[in-house]
Enzyme design. Structure first.
Site, PDB file in Angstrom:
ATOM      1  N   LYS A  50       0.563  -1.252  -0.313  1.00 55.82           N
ATOM      2  CA  LYS A  50      -0.490  -0.004  -0.057  1.00 55.82           C
ATOM      3  C   LYS A  50       0.618   1.451  -0.316  1.00 55.82           C
ATOM      4  O   LYS A  50       2.095   1.443   0.811  1.00 55.82           O
ATOM      5  CB  LYS A  50      -1.180   0.292   1.070  1.00 55.82           C
ATOM      6  CG  LYS A  50      -1.707   1.230   1.525  1.00 55.82           C
ATOM      7  CD  LYS A  50      -3.025   0.993   2.006  1.00 55.82           C
ATOM      8  CE  LYS A  50      -3.645   1.724   2.721  1.00 55.82           C
ATOM      9  NZ  LYS A  50      -4.479   2.249   4.464  1.00 55.82           N
ATOM     10  N   SER A 125      -9.208   2.062   2.545  1.00 56.38           N
ATOM     11  CA  SER A 125      -8.022   2.978   2.361  1.00 56.38           C
ATOM     12  C   SER A 125      -7.628   1.854   1.808  1.00 56.38           C
ATOM     13  O   SER A 125      -6.099   2.545   1.088  1.00 56.38           O
ATOM     14  CB  SER A 125      -7.622   4.273   2.546  1.00 56.38           C
ATOM     15  OG  SER A 125      -6.642   3.520   3.993  1.00 56.38           O
ATOM     16  N   SER A 149      -9.725  -0.307   7.642  1.00 60.93           N
ATOM     17  CA  SER A 149      -9.137   0.018   6.537  1.00 60.93           C
ATOM     18  C   SER A 149      -8.134  -0.899   5.405  1.00 60.93           C
ATOM     19  O   SER A 149      -8.529  -0.856   4.801  1.00 60.93           O
ATOM     20  CB  SER A 149      -7.829   1.285   6.218  1.00 60.93           C
ATOM     21  OG  SER A 149      -8.147   2.762   6.034  1.00 60.93           O
TER      22      SER A 149
END
Length: 427
Positions: A50, A125, A149
């Site tokens: 990420k 996210s 997330s």
């Protein structure tokens, strides 16, 4: 790399590729050849990361366009651990600015879609990480979880995602949202893969004594304020109930209608975003020589769909008293949840990860700000407890439904052992 080139133009999961991935893989092969000894448990395994984690030699934007040219000289600690374990870092995955949303809006302009349907949200996210694993772009990926997330996009895309106990995995080199609650976490196709990844991230191995599924006792948490008018919420409930029925048929002890007293009030009082997030992001920006969060907001950096950005930028400073009250509320939440579990002899609480399906991007998004998405992931986050979501079925449109298991304090290994058995029972 070939699969990424073929599928990612439609998915929008990958922000940047590692130009050294091929040579890193060749070096791993060369090291293995003389002795046959792997570098570690992830030797030669491609992993996507990420884009809130700094990666040496690979652009790292933290999901924000003002960092589009940022190429770190050093790895985040978790990335260093992945490399030391033999992993090949393929590249970076899409995320909203500073991981500020359960949806996928980002000022980078990347359009990330659900792996099962381009008409539906990927979730956030850790948007790109979940989509990439679900689409087979990599066998596993690294995400981060503040209020859900890792688990929200894992649920929406039908993969396994875990939030470990806060503090178990180091956050050095990771963009801050709420430092007291931020944690890296694994996303994978199965529980076993997530467990291997977490052991590397945490720098420890667990030898959990094996148990039979019928020796576990799960409590089905009562949740209020479910927006039943939301399209598909009834189907989420139906898939979840079917999963519970199958677990019962396997001998699992399930306690229905477990209640945490005043849970709604406890969650509101222990929410850290308006108390801590702006200061934590400002401190991170200052450490990277950038302007304040409010400055970025005033310049119009953040996309309109990032509704938390407006709240953070326009609120007044909360002060020391608010910080103290927040910490006290978090302790009350944790103690209340743990007392309920202990009082009823529960190994874990269980509930739908998100009470509604992935929103449609062309309709539902117009009436649902990210902060109002009815997630259940805040419970574990604000109580500092480990939690894992795994896919348990699909709705009529093929959209996945996730079931979350919330474990006892610091019982990450026990939670993974339970999740393996649940995964096998529901396969």
């Amino acid at each position: 790399m070939t699969r990424i080139a073929e599928l990612d133009p439609r998915l929008g999961a990958v922000l940047a590729l590692n130009p050294q991935a091929g040579s890193d893989a060749a070096a791993a092969d060369e090291q293995l050849r003389p002795t046959g000894e792997p570098l570690g448990p992830l030797h030669g395994i491609p992993i996507l990361v990420k884009d809130v984690f700094e990666t040496r030699g690979i652009p790292t934007s933290f999901g924000c366009r003002v960092f589009r040219d940022h190429v770190p000289a050093d790895d985040a600690e978790v990335v260093r651990r992945l490399r030391s374990a033999g992993a090949i870092i393929l590249g970076k995955t899409a995320t909203p600015d500073f991981a500020m949303s359960w949806l996928s809006d980002s000022s980078t302009g990347v359009d990330t879609v659900n792996s099962r349907s381009e008409w539906h949200e990927a979730g956030g996210s850790s948007s790109g990480s979940a989509v990439a694993v679900a689409a087979g772009l990599a066998p596993a990926a690294l995400g981060s979880d503040t209020g859900g997330s890792v688990r929200v996009p894992a649920s929406f895309n039908g993969v396994v995602g875990m939030r470990p106990t806060t503090g178990l995995v180091p956050t050095r080199g990771m963009a801050a949202l709420v430092s007291m609650q931020d944690t890296p976490g694994p996303l994978a196709r199965c529980v076993d893969d997530a467990a291997v990844l977490l052991e590397v991230l945490a720098g420890k191995r667990w030898d959990e004594p094996p148990r039979r599924l019928e020796n576990y006792r799960l409590g089905v948490l009562v949740l209020s304020d479910c927006p039943m008018e939301w399209d598909g919420s009834e189907q989420v409930s139906a898939v979840f109930d079917d999963a519970l029925a199958r677990l019962r048929s396997c001998g699992v002890q399930i306690v229905d209608r477990v209640q945490v007293p005043k849970l709604g009030d406890l969650l509101r009082e222990s929410s850290p975003y308006l108390v801590a997030a702006r200061e934590d992001i400002d401190a991170f920006l200052a450490s990277r020589g950038r302007r304040s969060f409010s400055d970025l907001y005033e310049e119009g950096v953040f996309p309109e769909g990032l509704d938390l950005a407006e709240l953070l930028a326009t609120r007044s400073s909360p002060g020391a008293q608010a910080q103290a009250e927040l910490q006290a509320a978090r302790s009350r939440l944790r103690e209340t949840v743990v007392d309920v579990m202990a009082g009823q002899g529960l190994d874990a609480l269980v509930y739908p990860t998100v009470r509604v399906p992935a929103p449609r991007r062309d309709r539902d998004r117009l009436r649902l700000p990210s902060r109002r998405l009815p997630v259940n992931t805040l419970i574990a986050s604000q109580a500092d407890l480990p939690a894992l979501t795994l896919p348990v079925g699909r709705m009529d449109e093929g959209l996945p439904v996730g079931l979350e298991l919330l474990g006892r304090p610091a019982a990450d290994a026990a939670l993974l052992s339970l999740a393996r058995l649940v995964e096998h029972a529901l396969a």
